[in-house]
Design a protein around this motif. Structure first.
Motif, mmCIF file in Angstrom:
data_model
loop_
_atom_site.group_PDB
_atom_site.id
_atom_site.type_symbol
_atom_site.label_atom_id
_atom_site.label_comp_id
_atom_site.label_asym_id
_atom_site.label_seq_id
_atom_site.Cartn_x
_atom_site.Cartn_y
_atom_site.Cartn_z
ATOM 1 N N MET A 139 0.856 -1.188 0.000
ATOM 2 C CA MET A 139 0.000 0.000 0.000
ATOM 3 C C MET A 139 0.888 1.233 0.000
ATOM 4 S SD MET A 139 -3.080 0.724 2.696
ATOM 5 C CE MET A 139 -4.241 2.081 2.499
ATOM 6 N N ILE A 140 0.720 2.078 -1.012
ATOM 7 C CA ILE A 140 1.499 3.309 -1.152
ATOM 8 C C ILE A 140 0.546 4.490 -1.237
ATOM 9 C CG2 ILE A 140 3.069 4.624 -2.638
ATOM 10 C CD1 ILE A 140 4.289 2.043 -3.568
ATOM 11 N N ARG A 141 0.819 5.521 -0.476
ATOM 12 C CA ARG A 141 0.072 6.772 -0.636
ATOM 13 C C ARG A 141 1.083 7.896 -0.863
ATOM 14 N NH1 ARG A 141 -1.589 5.207 4.380
ATOM 15 N NH2 ARG A 141 -3.786 5.481 3.877
ATOM 16 N N VAL A 142 0.718 8.809 -1.756
ATOM 17 C CA VAL A 142 1.520 10.000 -2.025
ATOM 18 C C VAL A 142 0.664 11.188 -1.599
ATOM 19 C CG1 VAL A 142 2.772 11.336 -3.754
ATOM 20 C CG2 VAL A 142 2.675 8.832 -3.943
ATOM 21 N N PRO A 143 0.836 11.655 -0.350
ATOM 22 C CA PRO A 143 -0.060 12.692 0.176
ATOM 23 C C PRO A 143 -0.118 13.952 -0.674
ATOM 24 C CG PRO A 143 1.228 11.716 1.941
ATOM 25 C CD PRO A 143 1.788 11.185 0.662
ATOM 26 N N GLU A 144 1.030 14.382 -1.217
ATOM 27 C CA GLU A 144 1.058 15.622 -1.994
ATOM 28 C C GLU A 144 0.127 15.565 -3.197
ATOM 29 O OE1 GLU A 144 4.315 18.369 -4.433
ATOM 30 O OE2 GLU A 144 5.003 16.767 -3.086
ATOM 31 N N LYS A 145 -0.055 14.387 -3.769
ATOM 32 C CA LYS A 145 -0.903 14.216 -4.950
ATOM 33 C C LYS A 145 -2.194 13.461 -4.633
ATOM 34 C CE LYS A 145 0.430 15.556 -8.313
ATOM 35 N NZ LYS A 145 0.400 16.935 -8.861
ATOM 36 N N GLU A 146 -2.441 13.170 -3.358
ATOM 37 C CA GLU A 146 -3.614 12.416 -2.907
ATOM 38 C C GLU A 146 -3.776 11.115 -3.691
ATOM 39 O OE1 GLU A 146 -7.276 14.442 -2.301
ATOM 40 O OE2 GLU A 146 -6.311 16.273 -1.590
ATOM 41 N N LEU A 147 -2.672 10.439 -3.911
ATOM 42 C CA LEU A 147 -2.667 9.190 -4.667
ATOM 43 C C LEU A 147 -2.612 7.999 -3.719
ATOM 44 C CD1 LEU A 147 -2.364 7.912 -7.621
ATOM 45 C CD2 LEU A 147 0.042 7.657 -6.981
ATOM 46 N N LEU A 148 -3.414 6.997 -4.014
ATOM 47 C CA LEU A 148 -3.389 5.729 -3.290
ATOM 48 C C LEU A 148 -3.189 4.595 -4.286
ATOM 49 C CD1 LEU A 148 -3.927 3.788 -0.857
ATOM 50 C CD2 LEU A 148 -6.345 3.858 -1.540
ATOM 51 N N VAL A 149 -2.259 3.705 -3.978
ATOM 52 C CA VAL A 149 -2.085 2.461 -4.720
ATOM 53 C C VAL A 149 -2.102 1.330 -3.702
ATOM 54 C CG1 VAL A 149 -0.569 1.054 -6.162
ATOM 55 C CG2 VAL A 149 -0.721 3.519 -6.564
ATOM 56 N N ALA A 150 -2.996 0.365 -3.891
ATOM 57 C CA ALA A 150 -3.037 -0.810 -3.020
ATOM 58 C C ALA A 150 -3.104 -2.052 -3.889
ATOM 59 C CB ALA A 150 -4.238 -0.755 -2.082
ATOM 60 N N VAL A 151 -2.182 -2.982 -3.655
ATOM 61 C CA VAL A 151 -2.155 -4.256 -4.369
ATOM 62 C C VAL A 151 -2.198 -5.365 -3.325
ATOM 63 C CG1 VAL A 151 -0.903 -5.766 -5.955
ATOM 64 C CG2 VAL A 151 -0.761 -3.272 -6.226
#
Length: 597
Positions: free
Chosen positions: A368-380
């Motif tokens: 699970m990766i989140r990039v707060p600056e871009k409000e991006l979430l990736v969950a595998v």
């Protein structure tokens, strides 16, 4: 939550707007020919037409962006389909930016025996992604005034031995700097993997062990620390860990597909987990779910993880200051940044800081990766325990943000490279030897393969295949190189110190006939829930421990082999002309295993 990307709504709206505009034009002709309406109505009608045409042209202008989004979805999807073949254990994924779902899809099989395809709603064991839920629970209790992070753990765990417990704080449990030995790293862990233990019985397995280091002086990933955090949650809240996360986190947020992963409960949509025995896919070995507890027991799906992610951003669980603390790397006593906060690791995706965590548990690997600056979430979430999806998740994030890529190399004259060469001590047993090969800097760590170092700046290099990791040479105030620090994409830096001491000799590989390896093939039981499977792959001899990746071993003598990627050796024992058992030598221990297959 729909599996259709939100950008397709533009295409659904287009025919309707075309109909409105053409209808206005059609009625305009009738009005002109028959002169049925007064001029004031005609003026109003013209204004309506202009507005409709304006929005129509605006929509047409947006179509290239929609097409671009469609292409993005295809590129994200290809990354997944290239990773998870049809007919094998698979994965679910969500890639979400703000409120836009860029990809939500399932791949492969949820159940190999029943031939059930994966669905996006399926539920997986999260493994160590659990730790962020445990950390938020602790911080939530702090906000309620029920505990303090800098209190010693014996304040809340009265029965924990004071000899070690009085030295360790709650904060040090959260950031893995406690020095308490991790129970999953102990040699006896495989002997009780299938046992159902109470929380106190589990803590008994490690509470009397001496500390690995003085608390706060080093960083070492530690499952025992999160077991103790679970015990603190229970002591402070008066609820079991299971009750707390389900009642205080899942229920208020509407996370209806998230649970404590009890194996006895019927959880609709829960998938089976798989491992490998050699090259054969098998059902993953049984693990009592009383053992991971607050370190790795939770199950969920990608939709609920998206709900969780949104709740964090919106402050529904913690105030921003508290969340920032959890997302900031902790400092050791010497000032070194661990790049690990509370249940989250600090990483990097392109030029952006990422907050992330992975998980690994019998039959499952998650990321699970989140990039707060871009409000991006990736969950595998995947139901196979080989090849963890870390790099895949990073690639998905890079693709979504159009960032990352190969670093830009700079030129350094060959004679200037010489000052970087030498021996750098990593540990008492491991060195990193830096040399020059074909006018290129070359690094080789003890018992590991070597690789080229490509310069990207003065004193800063990277290795091909790792776009983010950096090897940084540090100098003293006189300009002399004294250290070589490896800074990974995520996690703590690893320093090595320049020395005049010679590097230890590498084990010598003796010549052997690959055909002779067949006599070693088999399964060797080292503990009730742990075995080593020995098999051949081409002309190589491979070993694979239960729940671990396969590695190659090399002949050191007739019946003794060693691994290069870890400091381990195996010796095969012969009785009556046949191989009957082996001994695993690792970490100063000797673990015998009888051949059972």
């Amino acid at each position: 939550m729909s599996s259709t990307p939100l950008y397709t709504s533009a295409f659904l709206t287009l025919p309707l707007i075309r109909h409105i505009v053409s209808s206005l034009i059609y009625f305009s002709d009738i009005e002109t020919n028959q002169q049925l309406f007064a001029s004031n109505y005609l003026n109003t009608r013209n204004q309506i037409m202009k507005k409709a045409l304006f929005f129509y042209l605006l929509l047409l202008a947006s179509l290239p962006l929609a097409a671009q989004d469609s292409d993005l979805a295809r590129r994200l999807d290809k990354l997944m389909t290239d990773t998870y073949p049809e007919g094998e254990p698979g994965a679910t994924v969500i890639v979400k930016q703000g409120d836009d779902i860029l990809l939500r899809k399932a791949y492969g099989m949820a159940d190999m025996e029943l031939q059930v395809p994966m669905q996006p709603e399926n539920i997986f064991r999260l493994g160590s992604i659990t730790k962020q839920f445990t950390a938020v629970s602790i911080l939530k209790l702090r906000e309620e005034g029920k505990l303090e992070l800098d209190e010693k753990i014996t304040t809340y765990l009265k029965d924990y031995p004071a000899e070690t417990g009085d030295k360790v704080t709650v904060r040090q449990l959260l950031n893995h700097t406690s020095g308490i030995p991790s129970y999953t790293s102990q040699s006896d862990f495989p002997t009780y993997m299938t046992d159902h233990l109470s929380l106190s019985e589990l803590i008994d397995k490690f509470k009397t062990l001496p500390l690995d280091f003085e608390p706060g002086t080093e960083w070492s990933y530690n499952n025992s620390g999160y077991i103790l955090l679970g015990a603190i949650i229970e002591a402070v809240s008066g609820k079991s860990y299971e009750e707390y996360v389900e009642q205080e986190l899942f229920a208020p947020l509407g996370m209806e597909h998230s649970y404590y992963g009890n194996v006895k409960d019927i959880i609709p949509g829960r998938v089976e987990g798989y491992g490998k025995d050699g090259e054969n896919i098998i059902v993953a070995p049984y693990l009592s779910m009383s053992l991971p507890h607050a370190a790795g027991s939770l199950v969920s799906n990608v939709d609920d993880l998206a709900v969780w992610d949104k709740a964090l951003y919106e402050g529904n669980l913690l105030p921003a200051e508290s969340l920032k603390e959890a997302w900031t790397g902790s400092l050791l006593a010497n000032g070194a940044d661990t790049r690990y906060g509370f249940g989250w690791q600090v990483g990097q995706v392109g030029e952006y800081t990422s907050i992330e965590h992975g998980g690994g548990i019998n039959g499952f690997r998650t990321m699970m990766i989140r990039v707060p600056e871009k409000e991006l979430l990736v969950a595998v979430l995947q139901n196979r325990e080989w090849d963890a999806p870390v790099n895949l998740a990073v690639s998905l994030a890079e693709t979504a943000l159009n960032t990352g890529g190969e670093p830009i190399a700079v030129k350094i004259k060959p004679k200037k490279l010489k000052e970087y060469t030498g021996n750098y001590r990593v540990t008492d047993e491991a060195f990193r030897v830096v040399s020059i090969r074909n006018d290129t800097l070359f690094s080789k760590r003890t018992r590991q393969p070597g690789f080229a170092l490509i310069p990207v700046a003065k004193d800063e290099f990277y290795s091909p295949g790792d776009n983010y990791g950096r090897f940084i040479f540090k100098r003293d105030n006189k300009g002399n190189i004294t250290q070589l620090v490896f800074r990974p994409r995520g996690g703590m830096e690893s320093p090595s110190f320049r020395t005049d001491d010679p590097a230890p000799a590498e084990p010598e590989v003796v010549e052997a006939d690959p055909a002779s390896y067949d006599r070693y093939i088999g399964k060797y039981q080292l503990a009730p829930a742990f075995a080593l499977t020995v098999f051949t792959q081409g002309e190589s001899l491979m070993i694979q421990g239960t729940g671990q990746q396969a590695i190659e071993v090399f002949p050191k003598s007739d019946k003794r082999f060693f691994a290069k990627v870890v400091n381990a050796e195996i010796e095969f024992l012969e009785e009556n002309g046949e191989i009957q058992s082996l001994v695993l030598y690792q970490g100063g221990q000797e673990l015998p295993g009888k051949k059972v297959e």
